[in-house]
Motif scaffolding. Structure first.
Motif, PDB file in Angstrom:
ATOM      1  N   PRO A  62       0.821  -1.216   0.000  1.00 20.93           N
ATOM      2  CA  PRO A  62       0.000   0.000   0.000  1.00 20.93           C
ATOM      3  C   PRO A  62       0.856   1.267   0.000  1.00 20.93           C
ATOM      4  N   GLY A  63       0.508   2.170  -0.897  1.00 26.78           N
ATOM      5  CA  GLY A  63       1.182   3.446  -0.978  1.00 26.78           C
ATOM      6  C   GLY A  63       2.457   3.459  -1.810  1.00 26.78           C
ATOM      7  N   LEU A  64       2.964   2.291  -2.195  1.00 26.09           N
ATOM      8  CA  LEU A  64       4.215   2.241  -2.944  1.00 26.09           C
ATOM      9  C   LEU A  64       4.028   1.880  -4.418  1.00 26.09           C
ATOM     10  N   GLN A  65       2.790   1.762  -4.852  1.00 27.97           N
ATOM     11  CA  GLN A  65       2.518   1.403  -6.246  1.00 27.97           C
ATOM     12  C   GLN A  65       3.191   2.353  -7.233  1.00 27.97           C
ATOM     13  N   PRO A 126      -4.301   5.719  -9.833  1.00 31.44           N
ATOM     14  CA  PRO A 126      -4.580   5.531  -8.405  1.00 31.44           C
ATOM     15  C   PRO A 126      -4.696   4.035  -8.088  1.00 31.44           C
ATOM     16  N   SER A 127      -4.388   3.683  -6.865  1.00 28.40           N
ATOM     17  CA  SER A 127      -4.483   2.280  -6.452  1.00 28.40           C
ATOM     18  C   SER A 127      -5.937   1.854  -6.392  1.00 28.40           C
TER      19      SER A 127
END
Length: 162
Positions: A62-65, A126-127
């Protein structure tokens, strides 16, 4: 988009694992592809495996895509550039699980460029939440990708001389 993210992470993880399992073969392939002394090949191959593994992990954390997508795009861009520089040269590029020496062609370069482009798209997107069908869609994409790789490895038919 979540299926694409997972697909790219799987491709990276498989590639990294492949380099670890077939260190000797892919060390030689890395050296020939980079145009360096054979002794440096294993270092290049293991370095690439570490970077691919880090990119795969970043893609699914999460957050590192975005970071994972950029790293993946850089890896595939460098690989595509190395392939392009060796276009026409006969070598085992390490593109497949089986050792296959053949001339580097436009398909190999295009495959690397396509993966780099997809990775950039993932970095900018966006994820999305992972749903129940996400792993199945990612595995289906992986199966198609691997099948394309095997089809691309088939030698072109030789023209008959009259």
């Amino acid at each position: 988009m979540a299926a694409l993210v997972l697909f790219l992470a799987l491709v990276l993880a498989l590639s990294a694992g492949h380099k670890l399992i077939e260190r000797d073969r892919l060390g030689v392939a890395a050296a020939r592809l980079a145009g360096v002394d054979g002794a440096i090949g294993p270092v290049l191959s293991l370095t690439a495996a570490a970077i691919e593994g880090a990119a795969a992990l970043a893609l699914v954390l999460p957050g590192l895509q975005p970071l994972g997508g950029v790293i993946a795009a850089l890896v595939w861009s460098a690989y595509g550039l190395a392939l392009w520089r060796r276009k026409g040269m006969s070598l085992d590029c390490g593109c497949t699980f089986a050792a296959r020496e053949k001339p580097v062609d436009g398909v190999a370069v295009a495959r690397a460029a396509a993966l780099a482009g997809l990775a950039l798209a993932v970095a900018a997107a966006p994820s999305d939440p992972i749903s129940i069908e996400t792993p199945f869609a990612a595995l289906a994409l992986l199966a198609l990708y691997l099948a394309l790789g095997e089809l691309a490895a088939i030698p072109a038919p030789q023209k008959r001389k009259a």
